[in-house]
Design an enzyme around this catalytic site. Sequence first.
Site, PDB file in Angstrom:
ATOM      1  N   GLU A   1     -19.242 -21.820  27.419  1.00  0.00           N
ATOM      2  CA  GLU A   1     -20.493 -21.335  26.849  1.00  0.00           C
ATOM      3  C   GLU A   1     -20.886 -22.291  25.742  1.00  0.00           C
ATOM      4  OE1 GLU A   1     -20.180 -17.336  25.465  1.00  0.00           O
ATOM      5  OE2 GLU A   1     -19.620 -16.548  27.420  1.00  0.00           O
TER       6      GLU A   1
ATOM      7  N   ASP B   1     -24.589 -12.735  14.820  1.00  0.00           N
ATOM      8  CA  ASP B   1     -23.433 -13.615  14.678  1.00  0.00           C
ATOM      9  C   ASP B   1     -22.781 -13.481  13.315  1.00  0.00           C
ATOM     10  OD1 ASP B   1     -23.018 -15.145  17.114  1.00  0.00           O
ATOM     11  OD2 ASP B   1     -25.089 -15.800  16.803  1.00  0.00           O
TER      12      ASP B   1
END
Lengths: 267, 409
Positions: free
Chosen positions: A50, A61
């Site tokens: 990824e 995040d």
Amino acid sequence: MNSSSINLAFKIAQNENRPALLTYTVAGDNNKKKSLEILKSISKYADICELGFPHNTPIADGGQIQTSAYRAIKNGIKINDVFSIVSQFKKLKKSKPIILMGYYNLIYQYNENKFLNKCKKSKVDGLIVVDLPFPENKKFASKCKRKNISFIQLISPTTSKSRLKQIIKSSHEMIYYISMLSTTGGKLKVSPRKILREYSKIKKQNKSKNVVIGFGITEKNINSLKKADGLVVGSAICKEITNSIKKRQNAVTNVINVVKRLKKKIT
Amino acid sequence: MKLKKNIPLIDQHDKYGFWGGKFGGSYIPETLKKPVEDLTKTFEKLRKDKKFIKKRDFYFKNYIGSPTSFIKLENLSNHLGGAQIWAKVVSEANGGAHKIYNATVHALICKAMGKKYIVGDTGAGYAGKMLSMAAKKFGLKCKIFMGAKDIKRQKPNCDAMKKNGAEIVPVYSGSQTLVDAVSECMRYWVSNCDNTHMCVGSTVGPNIFVKICGWSTAQISRELKAQLKKEFKKIPKKIKLINCVGGGSSAYGFWSEFIDFNKKQIELIGVEAGGPKKSKLHAAPLSKNAKIGILHGAASYVCQNNEGQIHETESISAGLDYPGVSPIHCFLKDTKRARYTFATDEEALNAYKLIKKYEKLNPSLEPSHAFAEVIKIAPGLSKDTICIVNSCGDAKKDRDILKKRLGKY
Ligand SMILES: Cc1ncc(COP(=O)(O)O)c(C=O)c1O
């Protein structure tokens, strides 16, 4: 099942009786050249890579990935650079799946169609868009499908049963289960047993979907989640890059070592 | 794109939460889908519940202190010549700004949902101060996310938050201002949404937060409408409602009852933060024609670069220092119902000085932006034009900045 390279990667891992290892790094961290180098070297051990396209306002995040993203942006990464990293990588590693991951605003500004064309051209295999959930993502997901790009949806512990069914029904070959209520990089606050129980609920709906687990996975706990089709490690890798830079060590070698150890724990 | 009549603007969105088909929505991570859905259901139920409305009105009256006064600024009007200048002194509300309406409603919702923890973002510190007050009042544990730069420049409000028992979480990422505080607050909610309620401090964020906030501040225009009728017997023929716009919660609250009026009768003027005169940076996405982008879970005009990275902003006013703006203001802009402009730091400071000189009013730097606009336009308007400024915050919090820039406070 079709023979997409994502499906194939899971197949290979399955034949070896282990979960697929998925790594997450941020494109351009800490610069364009280095991040390609890191990607190339970890792909020896990772089954699927990824690659994050960094955003400076990431609402899902945690600290580690934020740091990587800010660093990459500061060092001048642009979306087109992300595509060129993927192209260069794919020239060397044709069959290694690459999944781009990021926030919708970057796709929106680039233009959806143009973005997907670019993905196609640079041989991106899949896409994760953190802030484009079901059902809002339906149109975009079908655009991906038409281009043979896998749109990967997320499921979380808060996802209701009826929603779960709908998401699985509308999903492509891979589904991402978020292990706990957390941003990326949080400490695993749910027991692996409980995580695997939730994971099984997803698998039960449709066995043919490859379901990966991510968020909070480190060298310490990866072994206990081995039953999954795949496991994603991101923040632990980003953290290694940060530490390497701090200690003026070679980030590439340090990161390879982390990924090597992760792989060993699940093999 | 068209506005509908007789439907509150906050409800004029489609099933995906978009106003005018493209502003708003809910661009949220999967984890937040359920809590947002729960909150949406709760809010839609509560707003139809007569007992809840009664409770809201009770606290608005007895706790917040409604109505806030509506006064003529006689001296300023005489000094400038032209239009009559009036002010709705919303800073009289408990705590010193309009942020108390949204904070109170969120605390009531939090209670109704059985949650014990409440978190919120703040820039000027008013949203945080008010949430800490409401949390204390209703027995909730409160955490406030605030950019490190804002903690320094809005100290009086930070002191108040601490006194109310709230924890201030300093945010060091990015520009260390409101945009980063909102991001961090959302991240915290992602991790704690099972037992924690989130309050967004303005009419921004995922659709439901725009609605709750707008529904709360709308009290301001309900009061103003009654006050206008009382003062002038009926709604006057030429009105201009001038309000500063950061996220847009006070402007929406000031305007909501008047949106259905013809704009020739009631003009709506939003004033954004133009930043320092010499700087390229600003916080004026509407009036400086920023592109549409997605920020904090909603599509709106956003200060950003070509790639979609959010731009740093700059403004003397922490409350207006935000790169995005409410989707409902984007909608009002595109339908041309409201007009948006900006005032620079210097213009806001000059406006503050002038107000202080002529009136017994102490507007904070945010409403000083709105006063800057009225100072510009009033002299050119007729005597029967009623310009009303929402003086939505008190300048106590700006003590340090004003001392530094004007040499005194
Ligand atoms: C006094 C005051 N006015 C205006 C604003 C700007 O926010 P909004 O546009 O949501 O009213 C703030 C925000 O902190 C504020 O404290």
